[in-house]
Design an enzyme around this catalytic site. Structure first.
Site, PDB file in Angstrom:
ATOM      1  N   CYS A  80       0.845  -1.189   0.000  1.00 32.78           N
ATOM      2  CA  CYS A  80       0.000   0.000   0.000  1.00 32.78           C
ATOM      3  C   CYS A  80       0.888   1.249   0.000  1.00 32.78           C
ATOM      4  O   CYS A  80       1.668   1.442  -0.922  1.00 32.78           O
ATOM      5  CB  CYS A  80      -0.989  -0.033   1.164  1.00 32.78           C
ATOM      6  N   HIS A 188      -4.038  -4.831  -0.543  1.00 29.41           N
ATOM      7  CA  HIS A 188      -3.798  -5.286   0.828  1.00 29.41           C
ATOM      8  C   HIS A 188      -3.854  -6.813   0.879  1.00 29.41           C
ATOM      9  O   HIS A 188      -4.943  -7.388   0.970  1.00 29.41           O
ATOM     10  CB  HIS A 188      -4.854  -4.705   1.771  1.00 29.41           C
ATOM     11  N   GLU A 190      -3.114  -8.765   3.286  1.00 34.92           N
ATOM     12  CA  GLU A 190      -3.594  -9.229   4.594  1.00 34.92           C
ATOM     13  C   GLU A 190      -5.117  -9.223   4.676  1.00 34.92           C
ATOM     14  O   GLU A 190      -5.695  -9.804   5.604  1.00 34.92           O
ATOM     15  CB  GLU A 190      -2.978  -8.387   5.716  1.00 34.92           C
TER      16      GLU A 190
END
Length: 206
Positions: A80, A188, A190
């Protein structure tokens, strides 16, 4: 040893939990001593470009990171805003970036109200990747290649050869970049379920 740079920004606990499920050890680095055993580095980041760069500069780790990445060629992945920090500069701020992959961070522009309505900012939600070239980082992704995004700025590398994958949000832009041992992803992982896990697992295997 996979080391995540803890300079006060980024959801570092999410990465720790993810790698724990994969039985892969991950450590946090909050000063230069913690970087001593790094064999792979994760540079997270959220928020504004200048704030992130200032926080990293103030952490005292920048020079050591430059040495590890540029001289010792330790693999690093920016996520990011961590990816955007790898550029030379950003339209969002005044500070210089790391310059690890030459390029500029630009804001999504909307030339008409219709486009603004169709593609509101920030770009938030799921989007699919279009692969530009092969990369070890992409092993294990499913056919749809969906990832979760949350951003209003995008990275434009000077050299298109550094683009690994693109996404489309009114136009096509680079969302995964790579130059030598330096990788950056705008999405992202995650928060991206199977594909995010696969990508971070592939990074651990580089």
């Amino acid at each position: 040893m996979i080391t995540i740079v803890d300079y006060g920004l980024g959801n570092i606990k999410a990465f720790a939990n993810l790698y724990k499920k994969l039985n892969i050890e991950l450590v946090f680095a909050s000063d230069v001593n913690d970087l001593a055993n790094a064999t792979k580095i994760i540079l997270p980041g959220v928020g504004a470009f200048d704030h992130a760069m200032q926080m990293l500069n103030d952490s005292g780790m920048r020079e050591t990171l430059d040495e590890l990445v540029l001289e010792k060629k330790v693999p690093v992945i920016g996520i990011c805003v961590g990816m955007q920090m790898m550029a030379d500069s950003s339209e969002e701020g005044q500070l210089k970036g790391l310059g690890w992959i030459p390029g500029t961070v630009k804001k999504f522009k909307r030339e008409s109200q219709a486009l603004e309505s169709q593609y509101p900012l920030p770009h938030m939600g799921w989007n699919s990747l279009e692969i530009a070239r092969t990369s070890e980082l992409l092993l294990g992704l499913d056919e749809q290649k969906l990832f979760y995004f949350l951003h209003s700025y995008y990275y434009e590398p000077n050299d298109k050869e550094h683009v690994v994958a693109t996404a489309n949000y009114g136009f096509e832009y680079a969302c995964i970049v790579n130059k030598d041992n330096v990788y950056g992803i705008q999405c992202h992982p995650e928060k991206s379920h199977h594909n995010g896990v696969a990508l971070l697992k592939s990074f651990a295997s580089l």
